[in-house]
Design an enzyme around this catalytic site. Sequence first.
Site, PDB file in Angstrom:
ATOM      1  N   SER A  85       0.827  -1.204   0.000  1.00 34.53           N
ATOM      2  CA  SER A  85       0.000   0.000   0.000  1.00 34.53           C
ATOM      3  C   SER A  85       0.864   1.258   0.000  1.00 34.53           C
ATOM      4  O   SER A  85       0.589   2.217  -0.735  1.00 34.53           O
ATOM      5  CB  SER A  85      -0.928   0.022   1.222  1.00 34.53           C
ATOM      6  OG  SER A  85      -1.797  -1.090   1.190  1.00 34.53           O
ATOM      7  N   HIS A 110       4.794  -9.971   2.280  1.00 31.61           N
ATOM      8  CA  HIS A 110       3.905 -10.978   2.883  1.00 31.61           C
ATOM      9  C   HIS A 110       3.079 -11.728   1.843  1.00 31.61           C
ATOM     10  O   HIS A 110       2.387 -12.689   2.173  1.00 31.61           O
ATOM     11  CB  HIS A 110       3.028 -10.369   3.977  1.00 31.61           C
ATOM     12  CG  HIS A 110       1.874  -9.540   3.518  1.00 31.61           C
ATOM     13  ND1 HIS A 110       0.601 -10.053   3.376  1.00 31.61           N
ATOM     14  CD2 HIS A 110       1.792  -8.237   3.175  1.00 31.61           C
ATOM     15  CE1 HIS A 110      -0.210  -9.065   2.980  1.00 31.61           C
ATOM     16  NE2 HIS A 110       0.494  -7.966   2.849  1.00 31.61           N
ATOM     17  N   CYS A 165     -13.987  -7.523   1.270  1.00 33.92           N
ATOM     18  CA  CYS A 165     -15.048  -6.977   2.084  1.00 33.92           C
ATOM     19  C   CYS A 165     -14.466  -6.358   3.339  1.00 33.92           C
ATOM     20  O   CYS A 165     -14.082  -7.038   4.266  1.00 33.92           O
ATOM     21  CB  CYS A 165     -15.941  -8.165   2.361  1.00 33.92           C
ATOM     22  SG  CYS A 165     -17.084  -8.164   3.629  1.00 33.92           S
TER      23      CYS A 165
HETATM   24  C1  LIG Z   1      -2.109  -7.162  -0.921  1.00 30.51           C
HETATM   25  C2  LIG Z   1      -2.098  -6.202  -2.055  1.00 30.51           C
HETATM   26  C3  LIG Z   1      -1.743  -4.859  -1.869  1.00 30.51           C
HETATM   27  C4  LIG Z   1      -1.439  -4.285  -0.501  1.00 30.51           C
HETATM   28  O1  LIG Z   1      -0.218  -4.721  -0.005  1.00 30.51           O
HETATM   29  P1  LIG Z   1       0.088  -4.547   1.579  1.00 30.51           P
HETATM   30  O2  LIG Z   1       1.512  -4.971   1.723  1.00 30.51           O
HETATM   31  O3  LIG Z   1      -0.860  -5.443   2.284  1.00 30.51           O
HETATM   32  O4  LIG Z   1      -0.105  -3.109   1.890  1.00 30.51           O
HETATM   33  C5  LIG Z   1      -1.699  -4.027  -2.971  1.00 30.51           C
HETATM   34  N1  LIG Z   1      -2.007  -4.489  -4.192  1.00 30.51           N
HETATM   35  C6  LIG Z   1      -2.348  -5.770  -4.424  1.00 30.51           C
HETATM   36  C7  LIG Z   1      -2.653  -6.226  -5.809  1.00 30.51           C
HETATM   37  C8  LIG Z   1      -2.411  -6.673  -3.360  1.00 30.51           C
HETATM   38  O5  LIG Z   1      -2.783  -7.933  -3.575  1.00 30.51           O
END
Ligand SMILES: *Cc1c(COP(=O)(O)O)cnc(C)c1O
Length: 393
Positions: free
Chosen positions: A73, A202, A326
């Site tokens: 993010s 992650h 959700c």
């Molecule tokens: C999980 C995800 C994010 C967010 O990543 P985080 O490390 O959880 O902030 C952004 N874009 C996509 C496509 C994701 O699957």
Amino acid sequence: MKKEIYLDNAATTRIRPEVVKAMIDHLEQAYGNPSSIYKIARENKALIEENREKVAKAINSDKNEIYFTGGGSESNNWALKGIAQSYSNKGKHIITTNIEHHAILHVCQYLETIGYEVTYLPVDEEGNISLEDLKNAIREDTILISVMFVNNEIGTINPIKEIGKIARERGILFHTDAVQAVGHIPIDVKDMNIDLLSMSAHKFYGPKGIGALYIRKGIKITPLIHGGAQERNRRAGTENIDSIIGMGTAIELATKEMPEEIERLTKLRDKLIDGILEKIPYSKLNGPRENRAPGNCNISFEFIEGESVLLLLDMNDVCASSGSACTSGSLDPSHVLLAIGLPHEKAHGSLRLSLGLYNTEEDVDYLLEKLPPIVNRMREISPLYEEFIKNNN
Ligand SMILES: *Cc1c(COP(=O)(O)O)cnc(C)c1O
């Protein structure tokens, strides 16, 4: 207690034991601030650079083009806000798609409130944008194209290389949210003409809260976090060294195992998709059959709601998610499923099963045994289904 069957690898993955070990060894022993000058600090500095190199290698970038962040993010926020600001004298128009993750869409909506214009490209029923639409959307004042590499809900893989070529030819920067792609499918930022790329540890068996933004050499970008001189003056804050080590360890392993893992997961995924479609009538695959993330399966069941299936799966120790990302409290149907043309009631009835490193054929067999009776049971109490049967008899 029986172990859970974890089929939500697109939401997050279980951290690998090798990664935990590398992190704990470091956490227990080395605490020096990498910006300081004494030996225990210099050692940490060296470790950061060693792991930066591992991340760079995985996408064929140079080491100095990798900037560690607090996750996917943050990387997306930085790419969009940073480029919007640093290139605003060239223009204020951005092109993206309407099936991006909220960490792109909500940033675009924010940018619209401060004077930027955003074009959201539509997608077809499998989640593909049209390259013609993309070319037609480009304007004199377009500064950035941001298209995700792999969709997190329906697994569509975008034609990143073709998009990169169009952007480069027109002199427009190209960012991709590759959070679902890094560590899972091959990426070459040079060959694909990618200027900025977001990733998150992650999602490939590393720790949460650490990610990176690749920024091609020579690109101007305003920092998101101002302060100290860390990350070559572009992202302030004492480095999260333990997590950086976890991320480097995880990406090195994922890259090494990628060819076999793609083959293994694709087989498991196809068995899962075929099995569900065969055993459950009035079910439909969302997203493409080919050209799909190796671990992604997303299916809609007519007449019932995905959330209720999730609850019954949970009672059978299966972790999955509905197509809709959700946010608690909101039962809005998924924007991705609506964008591929599903009506509201079907967008509610979908189930995302995402496979990963620790899933086996037994997991797939278990699901194929448990899911059909659950869907049947839900349909038996569904007024929609009752009406349908009445009208068709
Ligand atoms: C999980 C995800 C994010 C967010 O990543 P985080 O490390 O959880 O902030 C952004 N874009 C996509 C496509 C994701 O699957």
